[in-house]
Design a protein around this motif. Structure first.
Motif, mmCIF file in Angstrom:
data_model
loop_
_atom_site.group_PDB
_atom_site.id
_atom_site.type_symbol
_atom_site.label_atom_id
_atom_site.label_comp_id
_atom_site.label_asym_id
_atom_site.label_seq_id
_atom_site.Cartn_x
_atom_site.Cartn_y
_atom_site.Cartn_z
ATOM 1 N N ALA A 108 0.843 -1.200 0.000
ATOM 2 C CA ALA A 108 0.000 0.000 0.000
ATOM 3 C C ALA A 108 0.878 1.249 0.000
ATOM 4 N N THR A 109 0.373 2.297 -0.616
ATOM 5 C CA THR A 109 1.065 3.588 -0.607
ATOM 6 C C THR A 109 0.458 4.465 0.479
ATOM 7 N N ALA A 110 1.304 5.302 1.094
ATOM 8 C CA ALA A 110 0.815 6.210 2.130
ATOM 9 C C ALA A 110 1.723 7.431 2.200
ATOM 10 N N HIS A 111 1.121 8.544 2.609
ATOM 11 C CA HIS A 111 1.860 9.792 2.768
ATOM 12 C C HIS A 111 1.700 10.374 4.169
ATOM 13 N N ASP A 112 0.862 9.720 4.980
ATOM 14 C CA ASP A 112 0.641 10.194 6.348
ATOM 15 C C ASP A 112 0.097 9.053 7.195
ATOM 16 N N LEU A 113 -0.131 9.333 8.470
ATOM 17 C CA LEU A 113 -0.588 8.303 9.412
ATOM 18 C C LEU A 113 -1.960 7.752 9.033
ATOM 19 N N ARG A 114 -2.846 8.615 8.544
ATOM 20 C CA ARG A 114 -4.193 8.167 8.160
ATOM 21 C C ARG A 114 -4.120 7.148 7.022
ATOM 22 N N GLU A 115 -3.324 7.444 5.994
ATOM 23 C CA GLU A 115 -3.193 6.517 4.868
ATOM 24 C C GLU A 115 -2.457 5.240 5.271
ATOM 25 N N LEU A 116 -1.516 5.359 6.194
ATOM 26 C CA LEU A 116 -0.824 4.179 6.690
ATOM 27 C C LEU A 116 -1.819 3.254 7.401
ATOM 28 N N ALA A 117 -2.693 3.828 8.216
ATOM 29 C CA ALA A 117 -3.716 3.038 8.915
ATOM 30 C C ALA A 117 -4.662 2.370 7.917
ATOM 31 N N ALA A 118 -4.991 3.064 6.841
ATOM 32 C CA ALA A 118 -5.850 2.475 5.809
ATOM 33 C C ALA A 118 -5.160 1.275 5.167
ATOM 34 N N GLY A 119 -3.852 1.371 4.938
ATOM 35 C CA GLY A 119 -3.101 0.244 4.394
ATOM 36 C C GLY A 119 -3.136 -0.958 5.319
ATOM 37 N N ALA A 120 -3.003 -0.715 6.609
ATOM 38 C CA ALA A 120 -3.072 -1.811 7.586
ATOM 39 C C ALA A 120 -4.463 -2.434 7.594
ATOM 40 N N ALA A 154 6.685 3.882 13.376
ATOM 41 C CA ALA A 154 6.651 3.172 14.652
ATOM 42 C C ALA A 154 5.231 2.838 15.096
ATOM 43 N N ARG A 155 4.251 3.555 14.584
ATOM 44 C CA ARG A 155 2.849 3.311 14.958
ATOM 45 C C ARG A 155 2.171 2.294 14.065
ATOM 46 N N SER A 156 2.892 1.771 13.084
ATOM 47 C CA SER A 156 2.293 0.868 12.108
ATOM 48 C C SER A 156 2.284 -0.583 12.582
ATOM 49 N N PRO A 157 1.167 -1.277 12.394
ATOM 50 C CA PRO A 157 1.119 -2.706 12.714
ATOM 51 C C PRO A 157 1.696 -3.574 11.581
ATOM 52 N N VAL A 158 2.038 -2.955 10.450
ATOM 53 C CA VAL A 158 2.628 -3.690 9.327
ATOM 54 C C VAL A 158 3.984 -3.063 8.999
ATOM 55 N N PRO A 159 4.868 -3.802 8.328
ATOM 56 C CA PRO A 159 6.165 -3.234 7.957
ATOM 57 C C PRO A 159 6.010 -1.984 7.096
ATOM 58 N N VAL A 160 6.908 -1.012 7.287
ATOM 59 C CA VAL A 160 6.879 0.239 6.537
ATOM 60 C C VAL A 160 8.178 0.360 5.752
ATOM 61 N N ILE A 161 8.043 0.708 4.474
ATOM 62 C CA ILE A 161 9.162 0.858 3.559
ATOM 63 C C ILE A 161 9.333 2.346 3.257
ATOM 64 N N ALA A 162 10.555 2.848 3.429
ATOM 65 C CA ALA A 162 10.849 4.263 3.163
ATOM 66 C C ALA A 162 10.988 4.493 1.665
ATOM 67 N N LEU A 163 10.340 5.528 1.153
ATOM 68 C CA LEU A 163 10.401 5.877 -0.268
ATOM 69 C C LEU A 163 10.490 7.391 -0.386
ATOM 70 N N GLY A 164 11.198 7.838 -1.395
ATOM 71 C CA GLY A 164 11.276 9.273 -1.668
ATOM 72 C C GLY A 164 12.621 9.856 -1.301
ATOM 73 N N GLY A 165 13.500 9.955 -2.291
ATOM 74 C CA GLY A 165 14.812 10.545 -2.068
ATOM 75 C C GLY A 165 15.767 9.658 -1.297
#
Length: 196
Positions: A108-120, A154-165
């Motif tokens: 899933a793609t996300a740009h903030d905490l709300r979108e990260l939660a939607a991905g989870a 750190a607030r994500s229940p799923v792994p997070v991948i850094a993207l952008g620069g």
């Protein structure tokens, strides 16, 4: 050297890579070379929005052959049904696009905490949170910054991948274990700081 970690998910074979190459019109000419030099078991996010559908399928088929030889995981921008039709391992996109219930890797793609939660909530296997740093994809756009990125991740229940620069040097400096890049892995070829 890229490391993989296992994600306990039903009916899915590939381990989820820590290192992902993201395709774009900017790195299209060097994708074969970059895929061949990535550590075994890396990942490819195939976007190629600039190509019409038939050309996009043909381009993916060529890249899939290299990816398979190197043991790479391939996710296609779109839903899981499209990924299956194209022979990819999974799908990449906003949480609302990822189909539930179909086997395959979901990014899933996300740009903030709300979108990260939607991905989870969409049961993504990982979320690409961006942009960590200023990026050529969005010139003048506001970057999250590595500290805020880490706080959100750190607030994500799923792994997070850094993207952008992100580059290999930045990934090491900021201890970003999971990262993805367009230019950071491919432009100019050989100057990304990636260990060969």
């Amino acid at each position: 050297m890229a490391r993989c970690y296992s994600v306990p998910v039903k009916n899915r074979q590939p381990s989820l890579p820590l290192l992902w190459l993201v395709s774009d019109v900017r790195n299209d000419a060097v994708l074969e070379t970059v895929l061949a030099r990535l550590p075994r078991g890396s990942g490819l996010v195939f976007r190629h929005y600039h190509l019409p559908p038939a050309e996009r399928r043909a381009r993916l088929a060529r890249l899939l052959r290299i990816a398979r030889r190197r043991g790479h995981v391939v996710a296609v921008s779109g839903d899981m049904a499209l990924a299956r039709r194209l022979g990819a391992d999974g799908a990449y996109g906003p949480a609302g696009v990822l189909a539930k219930g179909m086997a395959g890797v979901r990014l899933a793609t996300a740009h903030d905490l709300r979108e990260l939660a939607a991905g989870a909530r969409a049961r993504a296997d990982a979320v690409l949170l961006s942009p960590v740093f200023p990026t050529a994809s969005h010139p003048g756009g506001k970057a999250i910054g590595p500290l805020r990125w880490r706080l959100i991740a750190a607030r994500s229940p799923v792994p997070v991948i850094a993207l952008g620069g992100v580059t290999a040097r930045r990934a090491r400096s900021y201890r970003l274990a999971r990262w993805a890049a367009i230019d950071g892995l491919s432009a100019p070829l050989g100057s990304s700081g990636m260990r060969r």
